[in-house]
Design a protein around this motif. Structure first.
Motif, mmCIF file in Angstrom:
data_model
loop_
_atom_site.group_PDB
_atom_site.id
_atom_site.type_symbol
_atom_site.label_atom_id
_atom_site.label_comp_id
_atom_site.label_asym_id
_atom_site.label_seq_id
_atom_site.Cartn_x
_atom_site.Cartn_y
_atom_site.Cartn_z
ATOM 1 N N GLU A 78 18.721 -41.662 -9.952
ATOM 2 C CA GLU A 78 19.110 -40.594 -10.876
ATOM 3 C C GLU A 78 18.935 -41.048 -12.323
ATOM 4 O O GLU A 78 18.427 -40.307 -13.170
ATOM 5 C CB GLU A 78 20.560 -40.197 -10.619
ATOM 6 C CG GLU A 78 21.020 -39.017 -11.445
ATOM 7 C CD GLU A 78 22.444 -38.611 -11.094
ATOM 8 O OE1 GLU A 78 23.243 -38.471 -12.035
ATOM 9 O OE2 GLU A 78 22.731 -38.439 -9.899
ATOM 10 N N THR A 79 19.315 -42.289 -12.600
ATOM 11 C CA THR A 79 19.164 -42.832 -13.950
ATOM 12 C C THR A 79 17.697 -42.917 -14.338
ATOM 13 O O THR A 79 17.317 -42.538 -15.455
ATOM 14 C CB THR A 79 19.816 -44.217 -14.039
ATOM 15 O OG1 THR A 79 21.199 -44.108 -13.688
ATOM 16 C CG2 THR A 79 19.698 -44.805 -15.428
ATOM 17 N N ALA A 81 15.175 -41.153 -13.152
ATOM 18 C CA ALA A 81 14.641 -39.803 -13.327
ATOM 19 C C ALA A 81 15.087 -39.199 -14.653
ATOM 20 O O ALA A 81 14.299 -38.548 -15.347
ATOM 21 C CB ALA A 81 15.081 -38.913 -12.168
ATOM 22 N N THR A 82 16.331 -39.444 -15.018
ATOM 23 C CA THR A 82 16.842 -38.933 -16.295
ATOM 24 C C THR A 82 16.109 -39.581 -17.460
ATOM 25 O O THR A 82 15.735 -38.901 -18.418
ATOM 26 C CB THR A 82 18.356 -39.199 -16.405
ATOM 27 O OG1 THR A 82 19.016 -38.557 -15.304
ATOM 28 C CG2 THR A 82 18.918 -38.669 -17.700
ATOM 29 N N GLN A 83 15.878 -40.889 -17.389
ATOM 30 C CA GLN A 83 15.168 -41.583 -18.462
ATOM 31 C C GLN A 83 13.736 -41.073 -18.596
ATOM 32 O O GLN A 83 13.232 -40.892 -19.710
ATOM 33 C CB GLN A 83 15.175 -43.091 -18.221
ATOM 34 C CG GLN A 83 16.523 -43.733 -18.452
ATOM 35 C CD GLN A 83 16.537 -45.212 -18.079
ATOM 36 O OE1 GLN A 83 15.624 -45.711 -17.439
ATOM 37 N NE2 GLN A 83 17.585 -45.897 -18.477
ATOM 38 N N LYS A 84 13.082 -40.829 -17.476
ATOM 39 C CA LYS A 84 11.703 -40.333 -17.503
ATOM 40 C C LYS A 84 11.654 -38.929 -18.118
ATOM 41 O O LYS A 84 10.807 -38.648 -18.957
ATOM 42 C CB LYS A 84 11.127 -40.315 -16.085
ATOM 43 C CG LYS A 84 9.667 -39.999 -16.019
ATOM 44 C CD LYS A 84 9.142 -40.152 -14.608
ATOM 45 C CE LYS A 84 7.658 -39.902 -14.543
ATOM 46 N NZ LYS A 84 7.123 -40.077 -13.188
ATOM 47 N N ALA A 85 12.581 -38.084 -17.709
ATOM 48 C CA ALA A 85 12.631 -36.728 -18.262
ATOM 49 C C ALA A 85 12.950 -36.754 -19.755
ATOM 50 O O ALA A 85 12.356 -36.008 -20.540
ATOM 51 C CB ALA A 85 13.668 -35.893 -17.513
ATOM 52 N N ASN A 86 13.877 -37.626 -20.157
ATOM 53 C CA ASN A 86 14.212 -37.743 -21.579
ATOM 54 C C ASN A 86 13.010 -38.225 -22.388
ATOM 55 O O ASN A 86 12.787 -37.774 -23.508
ATOM 56 C CB ASN A 86 15.404 -38.674 -21.776
ATOM 57 C CG ASN A 86 16.703 -38.031 -21.357
ATOM 58 O OD1 ASN A 86 16.786 -36.829 -21.121
ATOM 59 N ND2 ASN A 86 17.745 -38.833 -21.247
ATOM 60 N N ASP A 122 23.448 -34.575 -23.389
ATOM 61 C CA ASP A 122 23.559 -34.100 -22.011
ATOM 62 C C ASP A 122 22.944 -32.724 -21.809
ATOM 63 O O ASP A 122 22.553 -32.368 -20.697
ATOM 64 C CB ASP A 122 25.036 -34.072 -21.584
ATOM 65 C CG ASP A 122 25.607 -35.475 -21.468
ATOM 66 O OD1 ASP A 122 24.819 -36.425 -21.291
ATOM 67 O OD2 ASP A 122 26.846 -35.622 -21.555
ATOM 68 N N GLY A 124 20.163 -31.826 -23.137
ATOM 69 C CA GLY A 124 18.719 -31.964 -23.244
ATOM 70 C C GLY A 124 18.193 -31.761 -24.649
ATOM 71 O O GLY A 124 16.995 -31.591 -24.839
#
Length: 189
Positions: A78-79, A81-86, A122, A124
């Protein structure tokens, strides 16, 4: 059947005598609502909530190594994926700001800045102030990256200026004496 209907009507009118409309104060309404909430909440609600928390704690202690590893792996995934999306959000916002600031190639400008310190909340939303500061600094360091440099005057480039005309390549339009001279020179070699 008609007798039953009349009996029911008279009974209903006897049970609910006509009362004048009653008004309540806000304190009366608040008290009635508080009483209803107390009645709706089970007596052992708080105790059940504490027991559920204790049960969760015990289950966490009794979890097997595999269950802990799965939980850790999910959190890491999850971390990541969040970093990649950010990162994608930051790059897109940086390209948009670079285009707005009139960089010649906004994609190249994004690659030239270090976006590691730019944060995404959070919801986005990207920290556009930090991105704008980075792009401003890049524009000051290398004004040629901008369409119009910061001094407001357009700068020349290699495509501007007088052009030298090339000699004609069609032998029909060339001078006959020049062609003969070229032939003599080539025969000697």
């Amino acid at each position: 059947m008609s007798e039953t209907t009349t009996t029911t009507e008279t009974t209903a009118s006897e049970v609910a005598p006509a009362e004048p409309d009653k008004t309540f104060t806000q304190a009366d309404v608040d008290r009635m609502i508080a009483d209803r909430v107390k009645r709706a909440k089970p007596a052992d609600y708080d105790e059940a909530k504490q027991k559920a928390k204790r049960l969760d704690d015990i289950e966490a202690q009794n979890a097997t190594d595999l269950e802990r590893a799965v939980k850790t792996a999910r959190a890491e995934g999850e971390t990541a994926a969040t970093q990649k999306a950010n990162g994608r959000l930051i790059a897109a916002e940086a390209r948009a700001l670079a285009a707005e600031m009139q960089f010649r190639k906004p994609g190249h400008a994004v690659r030239l800045i270090d976006t590691a310190d730019v944060k995404v909340n959070d919801d986005g939303d990207v920290d556009t102030k930090a991105l704008r500061d980075l792009l401003d600094e890049l524009a000051k360091d290398d004004p040629l990256l901008l369409v119009v440099p910061s001094d407001g005057r357009p700068k020349g480039d290699a495509d501007q200026g007088a052009r030298v005309t090339a000699p004609p390549t069609d032998p029909r339009s060339a001078d006959l004496a020049q062609i003969e001279a070229d032939l003599r020179t080539n025969r000697r070699k």
